[in-house]
Motif scaffolding. Structure first.
Motif, PDB file in Angstrom:
ATOM      1  N   HIS A 106       0.922  -1.280   0.185  1.00  0.00           N
ATOM      2  CA  HIS A 106      -0.104  -0.013   0.193  1.00  0.00           C
ATOM      3  C   HIS A 106       0.625   1.195  -0.140  1.00  0.00           C
ATOM      4  CE1 HIS A 106       0.943  -0.457   4.402  1.00  0.00           C
ATOM      5  NE2 HIS A 106       0.673   0.673   4.544  1.00  0.00           N
ATOM      6  N   ALA A 107       2.198   1.021  -0.170  1.00  0.00           N
ATOM      7  CA  ALA A 107       3.037   2.454   0.110  1.00  0.00           C
ATOM      8  C   ALA A 107       3.204   3.118  -1.301  1.00  0.00           C
ATOM      9  CB  ALA A 107       4.340   1.768   0.575  1.00  0.00           C
ATOM     10  N   GLU A 108       2.802   4.863  -1.314  1.00  0.00           N
ATOM     11  CA  GLU A 108       3.106   5.663  -2.546  1.00  0.00           C
ATOM     12  C   GLU A 108       5.021   6.122  -2.258  1.00  0.00           C
ATOM     13  OE1 GLU A 108       0.576   8.309  -1.055  1.00  0.00           O
ATOM     14  OE2 GLU A 108      -1.142   7.269  -2.355  1.00  0.00           O
ATOM     15  N   LEU A 109       4.680   5.907  -4.094  1.00  0.00           N
ATOM     16  CA  LEU A 109       6.584   6.218  -3.932  1.00  0.00           C
ATOM     17  C   LEU A 109       6.703   7.501  -4.530  1.00  0.00           C
ATOM     18  CD1 LEU A 109       7.300   2.541  -5.515  1.00  0.00           C
ATOM     19  CD2 LEU A 109       7.894   3.104  -3.323  1.00  0.00           C
ATOM     20  N   THR A 110       7.780   8.063  -4.695  1.00  0.00           N
ATOM     21  CA  THR A 110       7.941   8.891  -5.123  1.00  0.00           C
ATOM     22  C   THR A 110       8.093   8.822  -6.913  1.00  0.00           C
ATOM     23  OG1 THR A 110      10.399   8.943  -5.339  1.00  0.00           O
ATOM     24  CG2 THR A 110       8.990   9.651  -3.831  1.00  0.00           C
ATOM     25  N   THR A 111       7.295   9.849  -8.276  1.00  0.00           N
ATOM     26  CA  THR A 111       8.050   9.496  -9.419  1.00  0.00           C
ATOM     27  C   THR A 111       9.550   9.197  -9.697  1.00  0.00           C
ATOM     28  OG1 THR A 111       8.622  11.588  -9.739  1.00  0.00           O
ATOM     29  CG2 THR A 111       7.047  11.000 -10.688  1.00  0.00           C
ATOM     30  N   GLN A 112      10.419   9.130  -8.839  1.00  0.00           N
ATOM     31  CA  GLN A 112      12.522   9.021  -8.788  1.00  0.00           C
ATOM     32  C   GLN A 112      12.020   7.474  -8.828  1.00  0.00           C
ATOM     33  OE1 GLN A 112      14.316  10.385 -10.408  1.00  0.00           O
ATOM     34  NE2 GLN A 112      15.636   8.652 -10.583  1.00  0.00           N
ATOM     35  N   GLU A 113      10.946   7.292  -7.201  1.00  0.00           N
ATOM     36  CA  GLU A 113      11.678   5.762  -6.057  1.00  0.00           C
ATOM     37  C   GLU A 113      10.760   4.961  -7.614  1.00  0.00           C
ATOM     38  OE1 GLU A 113      11.092   7.286  -1.899  1.00  0.00           O
ATOM     39  OE2 GLU A 113       8.967   6.390  -2.807  1.00  0.00           O
ATOM     40  N   ALA A 114       9.550   4.758  -7.897  1.00  0.00           N
ATOM     41  CA  ALA A 114       8.872   4.324  -8.992  1.00  0.00           C
ATOM     42  C   ALA A 114       9.677   3.711 -10.219  1.00  0.00           C
ATOM     43  CB  ALA A 114       7.769   4.628  -9.511  1.00  0.00           C
ATOM     44  N   ALA A 115      10.649   4.642 -11.049  1.00  0.00           N
ATOM     45  CA  ALA A 115      11.628   4.791 -12.440  1.00  0.00           C
ATOM     46  C   ALA A 115      12.637   4.262 -11.634  1.00  0.00           C
ATOM     47  CB  ALA A 115      11.861   6.509 -12.338  1.00  0.00           C
ATOM     48  N   GLY A 116      13.091   4.141 -10.135  1.00  0.00           N
ATOM     49  CA  GLY A 116      14.495   3.389 -10.406  1.00  0.00           C
ATOM     50  C   GLY A 116      13.339   1.907 -10.137  1.00  0.00           C
ATOM     51  N   ILE A 117      12.770   1.256  -9.565  1.00  0.00           N
ATOM     52  CA  ILE A 117      11.975  -0.024  -9.524  1.00  0.00           C
ATOM     53  C   ILE A 117      11.924  -0.349 -11.273  1.00  0.00           C
ATOM     54  CG2 ILE A 117      10.225  -0.823  -9.144  1.00  0.00           C
ATOM     55  CD1 ILE A 117      10.049   0.626  -6.576  1.00  0.00           C
ATOM     56  N   LEU A 118      11.308   0.807 -11.974  1.00  0.00           N
ATOM     57  CA  LEU A 118      10.734   0.036 -13.095  1.00  0.00           C
ATOM     58  C   LEU A 118      12.277   0.355 -14.147  1.00  0.00           C
ATOM     59  CD1 LEU A 118       7.382   1.439 -14.039  1.00  0.00           C
ATOM     60  CD2 LEU A 118       8.317  -0.202 -13.661  1.00  0.00           C
TER      61      LEU A 118
END
Length: 150
Positions: free
Chosen positions: A77-89
């Protein structure tokens, strides 16, 4: 899970070896007792009772550490920043923002900042992987039809 001091550090050789041995033993224990819903663990003389799901997560974490990977645990349920999400992808932040603006991924705004739910990000990643595998299967089928030897 990382604390502020070790965030991003890869496990050293000693930690990797210990993780490998522990993951192996924990895998054996889980396989021998598939019906067990919990396990008693002793830590510094204190008995703990852990649910099976926690043991499976621990085994998976140890397996990643055994391969020399750093591990971070993120609640679904965590919300990620755009930088964190970009890093994961493994994409650039501008590319991720473009995906958000095109409606490829749901997001919310907190003030002027975009936030992406972890579970939405994982669903997008799984769908992207599924489409990629489907495209590869189609290319392989075409190659077979054309007698290209694949």
């Amino acid at each position: 899970m990382h604390n502020a001091e070790d965030k991003g550090n890869l496990p050293n050789d000693e930690t990797t070896a210990l993780a490998r041995a522990s993951a192996t033993e924990l895998s054996k224990l889980l396989a021998r007792r598939p019906e067990a819903e919990r396990a008693r663990v002793q830590l510094d003389g204190t008995d703990l009772v852990l649910p099976r799901h926690a043991l499976v997560l621990l085994r998976d974490t140890l397996a990643q550490m055994a391969q020399g990977n750093a591990v971070t645990i993120v609640p679904t349920h965590a919300e990620l920043t755009t930088q964190e999400a970009a890093g994961i992808l493994n994409v650039s932040r501008p590319h991720l923002v473009k995906l958000l603006e095109q409606g490829e991924l749901p997001y919310t705004r907190v003030g002027t900042h975009r936030r992406i739910r972890y579970e939405d990000l994982m669903a997008y990643q799984q769908e992207r992987q599924r489409r990629s595998e489907q495209a590869m299967d189609e290319l392989a089928a075409q190659a077979q039809e054309l007698g290209l030897g694949y």
